[in-house]
Write a protein that holds these residues in place. Structure first.
Motif, mmCIF file in Angstrom:
data_model
loop_
_atom_site.group_PDB
_atom_site.id
_atom_site.type_symbol
_atom_site.label_atom_id
_atom_site.label_comp_id
_atom_site.label_asym_id
_atom_site.label_seq_id
_atom_site.Cartn_x
_atom_site.Cartn_y
_atom_site.Cartn_z
ATOM 1 N N MET A 1 58.681 17.587 38.826
ATOM 2 C CA MET A 1 57.879 16.899 39.819
ATOM 3 C C MET A 1 58.778 15.985 40.635
ATOM 4 N N ASN A 2 58.301 15.686 41.830
ATOM 5 C CA ASN A 2 59.087 14.813 42.686
ATOM 6 C C ASN A 2 58.184 13.779 43.366
ATOM 7 N N SER A 3 58.781 13.009 44.240
ATOM 8 C CA SER A 3 58.035 11.919 44.864
ATOM 9 C C SER A 3 56.886 12.411 45.743
ATOM 10 N N ALA A 4 56.987 13.605 46.304
ATOM 11 C CA ALA A 4 55.880 14.158 47.087
ATOM 12 C C ALA A 4 54.659 14.402 46.195
ATOM 13 N N ASP A 5 54.901 14.789 44.944
ATOM 14 C CA ASP A 5 53.802 14.975 43.994
ATOM 15 C C ASP A 5 53.091 13.648 43.730
ATOM 16 N N PHE A 6 53.851 12.579 43.682
ATOM 17 C CA PHE A 6 53.270 11.247 43.483
ATOM 18 C C PHE A 6 52.386 10.879 44.674
ATOM 19 N N ILE A 7 52.863 11.129 45.881
ATOM 20 C CA ILE A 7 52.081 10.834 47.087
ATOM 21 C C ILE A 7 50.768 11.605 47.059
ATOM 22 N N THR A 8 50.805 12.862 46.636
ATOM 23 C CA THR A 8 49.582 13.663 46.526
ATOM 24 C C THR A 8 48.572 12.977 45.615
ATOM 25 N N ARG A 9 49.040 12.432 44.499
ATOM 26 C CA ARG A 9 48.135 11.731 43.566
ATOM 27 C C ARG A 9 47.599 10.450 44.185
ATOM 28 N N LEU A 10 48.431 9.734 44.933
ATOM 29 C CA LEU A 10 47.971 8.492 45.566
ATOM 30 C C LEU A 10 46.813 8.750 46.517
ATOM 31 N N LYS A 11 46.858 9.878 47.195
ATOM 32 C CA LYS A 11 45.818 10.192 48.180
ATOM 33 C C LYS A 11 44.442 10.366 47.550
ATOM 34 N N ARG A 12 44.401 10.540 46.238
ATOM 35 C CA ARG A 12 43.111 10.606 45.542
ATOM 36 C C ARG A 12 42.428 9.236 45.517
ATOM 37 N N TYR A 13 43.206 8.187 45.721
ATOM 38 C CA TYR A 13 42.690 6.821 45.649
ATOM 39 C C TYR A 13 42.318 6.256 47.012
ATOM 40 N N GLY A 14 42.572 7.004 48.060
ATOM 41 C CA GLY A 14 42.207 6.562 49.393
ATOM 42 C C GLY A 14 43.223 7.026 50.415
ATOM 43 N N GLU A 15 42.880 6.801 51.646
ATOM 44 C CA GLU A 15 43.747 7.173 52.757
ATOM 45 C C GLU A 15 44.989 6.282 52.751
ATOM 46 N N LEU A 16 46.116 6.895 52.975
ATOM 47 C CA LEU A 16 47.362 6.136 53.073
ATOM 48 C C LEU A 16 47.640 5.860 54.550
ATOM 49 N N GLU A 17 47.902 4.596 54.871
ATOM 50 C CA GLU A 17 48.265 4.247 56.245
ATOM 51 C C GLU A 17 49.697 4.646 56.554
ATOM 52 N N TRP A 18 50.546 4.558 55.519
ATOM 53 C CA TRP A 18 51.963 4.809 55.720
ATOM 54 C C TRP A 18 52.609 5.031 54.357
ATOM 55 N N TYR A 19 53.665 5.827 54.314
ATOM 56 C CA TYR A 19 54.427 5.985 53.077
ATOM 57 C C TYR A 19 55.789 6.586 53.373
ATOM 58 N N ARG A 20 56.688 6.357 52.430
ATOM 59 C CA ARG A 20 57.977 7.055 52.406
ATOM 60 C C ARG A 20 58.325 7.269 50.944
ATOM 61 N N HIS A 21 59.058 8.323 50.704
ATOM 62 C CA HIS A 21 59.367 8.649 49.310
ATOM 63 C C HIS A 21 60.640 9.471 49.232
ATOM 64 N N ALA A 22 61.266 9.365 48.080
ATOM 65 C CA ALA A 22 62.463 10.157 47.806
ATOM 66 C C ALA A 22 62.619 10.242 46.297
ATOM 67 N N GLY A 23 63.378 11.223 45.867
ATOM 68 C CA GLY A 23 63.720 11.320 44.461
ATOM 69 C C GLY A 23 62.761 12.146 43.638
ATOM 70 N N GLY A 24 63.041 12.135 42.358
ATOM 71 C CA GLY A 24 62.344 13.005 41.425
ATOM 72 C C GLY A 24 63.216 14.210 41.148
ATOM 73 N N LEU A 25 62.605 15.285 40.772
ATOM 74 C CA LEU A 25 63.343 16.515 40.489
ATOM 75 C C LEU A 25 63.455 17.331 41.771
#
Length: 128
Positions: A1-25
């Motif tokens: 899993m990687n940071s994009a997978d984390f962002i996908t999970r965050l979206k279950r909690y509401g709309e994201l106004e902004w994000y950036r991510h890196a890392g993981g596998l």
């Protein structure tokens, strides 16, 4: 899993106004310390903050984490990334993560395993 997978999970909690991510596998299987920064509109999902706090202080964690909700943007990053940034006077957390990829692959593996545990915790939560 990687940071994009984390962002996908965050979206279950509401709309994201902004994000950036890196890392993981990475696609090539190479581990890199995760770095995730995001912002929800008000009101922020309190249950998510509680879940992530529980995850980063859990007894079964492999590394120490920084989870900061005190500012406009929330941050989740291995604490060592911040320490490397400070000790080497690097401009960004991404530079510190890149340094760790080059100098401590075992730490990178441990950070990714821990990150996958955190993502698993979000998977087990309903997001409501």
């Amino acid at each position: 899993m990687n940071s994009a997978d984390f962002i996908t999970r965050l979206k279950r909690y509401g709309e994201l106004e902004w994000y950036r991510h890196a890392g993981g596998l990475g696609d090539d299987g190479a581990p890199a310390p995760p770095l995730v920064v995001w912002r929800f509109p008000e009101p922020r999902p309190v249950r998510l903050a509680e879940l992530l706090h529980e995850a980063v202080v859990a007894d079964n964690r492999e590394i120490d984490w920084l989870f900061d909700t005190t500012r406009r943007n929330w941050v989740l990053v291995p604490l060592r990334v911040m320490a490397e940034k400070d000790s080497h006077k690097l401009a960004t957390e991404a530079q510190a993560a890149d340094l760790l990829v080059k100098t401590d692959l075992e730490f990178c593996r441990r950070s990714v395993r821990d990150f996958e545990r955190i993502i698993g915790l979000l998977d087990r939560s309903s997001g409501d």
